[in-house]
Design an enzyme around this catalytic site. Structure first.
Site, PDB file in Angstrom:
ATOM      1  N   LYS A 124      33.943  35.222  31.228  1.00  0.00           N
ATOM      2  CA  LYS A 124      35.014  35.771  32.070  1.00  0.00           C
ATOM      3  C   LYS A 124      35.693  36.885  31.273  1.00  0.00           C
ATOM      4  CE  LYS A 124      38.287  35.896  35.227  1.00  0.00           C
ATOM      5  NZ  LYS A 124      37.949  36.623  36.454  1.00  0.00           N
TER       6      LYS A 124
ATOM      7  N   ASN B  69      37.627  38.450  46.377  1.00  0.00           N
ATOM      8  CA  ASN B  69      38.365  37.692  45.374  1.00  0.00           C
ATOM      9  C   ASN B  69      39.477  38.525  44.784  1.00  0.00           C
ATOM     10  OD1 ASN B  69      38.211  38.266  42.247  1.00  0.00           O
ATOM     11  ND2 ASN B  69      36.311  39.070  43.162  1.00  0.00           N
TER      12      ASN B  69
ATOM     13  N   ASN C  67      35.462  45.640  30.575  1.00  0.00           N
ATOM     14  CA  ASN C  67      35.751  45.675  32.009  1.00  0.00           C
ATOM     15  C   ASN C  67      36.635  46.895  32.300  1.00  0.00           C
ATOM     16  OD1 ASN C  67      36.783  45.316  34.599  1.00  0.00           O
ATOM     17  ND2 ASN C  67      36.850  43.090  34.430  1.00  0.00           N
TER      18      ASN C  67
ATOM     19  N   CYS D 265      37.939  46.184  37.209  1.00  0.00           N
ATOM     20  CA  CYS D 265      38.549  45.188  38.102  1.00  0.00           C
ATOM     21  C   CYS D 265      39.450  45.952  39.079  1.00  0.00           C
ATOM     22  CB  CYS D 265      39.357  44.158  37.298  1.00  0.00           C
ATOM     23  SG  CYS D 265      40.187  43.006  38.412  1.00  0.00           S
TER      24      CYS D 265
ATOM     25  N   LYS E 256      31.443  48.189  31.955  1.00  0.00           N
ATOM     26  CA  LYS E 256      31.262  47.753  33.349  1.00  0.00           C
ATOM     27  C   LYS E 256      32.045  48.696  34.262  1.00  0.00           C
ATOM     28  CE  LYS E 256      31.107  43.872  36.476  1.00  0.00           C
ATOM     29  NZ  LYS E 256      31.157  42.425  36.604  1.00  0.00           N
TER      30      LYS E 256
ATOM     31  N   ASN F 148      31.121  46.672  39.364  1.00  0.00           N
ATOM     32  CA  ASN F 148      32.111  45.649  39.716  1.00  0.00           C
ATOM     33  C   ASN F 148      32.278  45.614  41.240  1.00  0.00           C
ATOM     34  OD1 ASN F 148      34.394  43.838  39.531  1.00  0.00           O
ATOM     35  ND2 ASN F 148      34.793  44.685  37.510  1.00  0.00           N
ATOM     36  N   THR F 149      33.219  44.857  41.715  1.00  0.00           N
ATOM     37  CA  THR F 149      33.469  44.721  43.160  1.00  0.00           C
ATOM     38  C   THR F 149      34.190  45.956  43.723  1.00  0.00           C
ATOM     39  OG1 THR F 149      35.521  43.594  42.586  1.00  0.00           O
ATOM     40  CG2 THR F 149      33.614  42.203  43.024  1.00  0.00           C
TER      41      THR F 149
ATOM     42  N   GLY G 127      29.011  40.368  47.032  1.00  0.00           N
ATOM     43  CA  GLY G 127      28.032  39.785  47.948  1.00  0.00           C
ATOM     44  C   GLY G 127      27.222  40.863  48.655  1.00  0.00           C
TER      45      GLY G 127
END
Ligand code: RRO
Length: 299
Positions: free
Chosen positions: A44, A68, A124, A127, A162, A187-188, A212
């Site tokens: 994480k 999320n 990261n 995010c 990322k 990432n998302t 997804g």
């Protein structure tokens, strides 16, 4: 077929790993993950200080994937290091430690702290819903550059960045990320859902990250484009639910693939499916994994 692969000098027994944050929030979850057929485990994202994360709801299913906004819950880098150090020897696969720094000095300190534990650091920079972290760092090119340089200076093994799934911003910055060794894409996507009866956003944080199915073609296009613009290895991530989805990433130019949301749905057995599916495909197509990577590009 041989699935052993290398990313920036790190040998992986196969090219599959979890995406940061999914079934990797604690050391015991990481241990469970490595019992599956993963090539590496990714932690994480860890921050300098402890974070409690956002209030529920933090994770919801929507019709095109998942949303999320966990809010980077983690015990802070010192505590996490303590926990991980206790069982470092139990890990037989490389550990990639994901860090989410907000400034260069702390980034360097975190990276240095993990130097005996991590085979690589994943920064990261993406995010999509946290103040002064992730995407907000990425949107400041100078800050990003300095963070990457500091992590690199403080850590003598590979450093991955990322990235977010936003094409123009990513293509605008990659040349200045020359210091890093590989890109993790992506990432998302910043997104939201509104409850029409309650007439308010569903996630407590209002905004979250979409992952997804819907993310897969978007990440895939970015991997494809980046492959033509950089010589660095790319780790593809976004909406992989089957070995076929993964093969698309390899064809686009990814050297390895991370899986996220599907772990919530199918559990760790997905890794066996991915490994077996890829092996069978390579055998049938009579090509090696190395030959597969980037094969969808004109030669
Ligand atoms: O913890 C999160 O809410 C989170 C992170 Br750190 C991230 O990088 N991407 C995401 O969708 N959620």
């Amino acid at each position: 077929m041989e699935l052993v692969t290398k990313i920036s000098g790190i040998t992986l027994r196969n090219p599959f790993m979890n995406a940061s944050g999914v079934l990797s929030q604690t050391v015991s979850l990481l241990k469970r993950l490595q019992e599956a057929e993963v090539g590496a485990v990714v932690t994480k994202s860890i921050t300098y200080e402890e974070r409690k994360g956002y209030e529920n709801p933090t994770f919801i299913k929507i019709n095109c994937g998942y949303l999320n906004a966990m809010g980077l819950p983690n015990p802070g880098f010192r505590e996490f290091l303590k926990e991980l150090s206790l069982c470092r020897d139990e890990f037989k696969v490389p550990i990639i430690v994901s860090i989410a720094p907000s400034e260069p000095k702390q980034a360097r300190e975190m990276a240095t702290t993990f130097k005996n534990i991590a085979s690589a650091i994943e920064i990261n920079l993406s995010c999509p819903h946290s103040e002064k972290l992730g995407l907000e760092v990425f949107n400041d090119a100078k800050l990003t550059e300095s963070i990457v340089k500091n992590v690199k200076d403080g850590f003598d093994k590979p450093v991955f960045c990322k990235l977010p799934p936003y094409r123009n911003e990513v293509l605008g910055i990659i040349d200045s990320l020359d210091n890093c060794d590989a890109f993790v894409v992506s990432n998302t996507i910043r997104a939201m859902k509104i409850d029409i009866k309650a007439k308010k956003p569903v996630l407590s944080n209002k905004f979250g990250g979409l992952s997804g199915k819907a993310l897969h073609p978007i990440s895939l296009a970015l991997v494809f484009e980046l492959y033509e613009k950089t010589k660095k290895p790319i780790i593809g991530v976004g909406g992989v639910e089957s070995w076929e989805d993964a093969v698309e990433f390899f064809l686009a130019g990814a050297s390895a693939v991370q899986v996220g949301s599907v772990l919530e749905k199918k559990g760790i057995t997905i890794f066996k499916e991915l490994v077996e599916g890829l092996e069978k495909y390579l055998k049938e197509e009579r090509i090696s994994l190395e030959e597969l990577i980037g094969l969808a590009h004109d030669s």
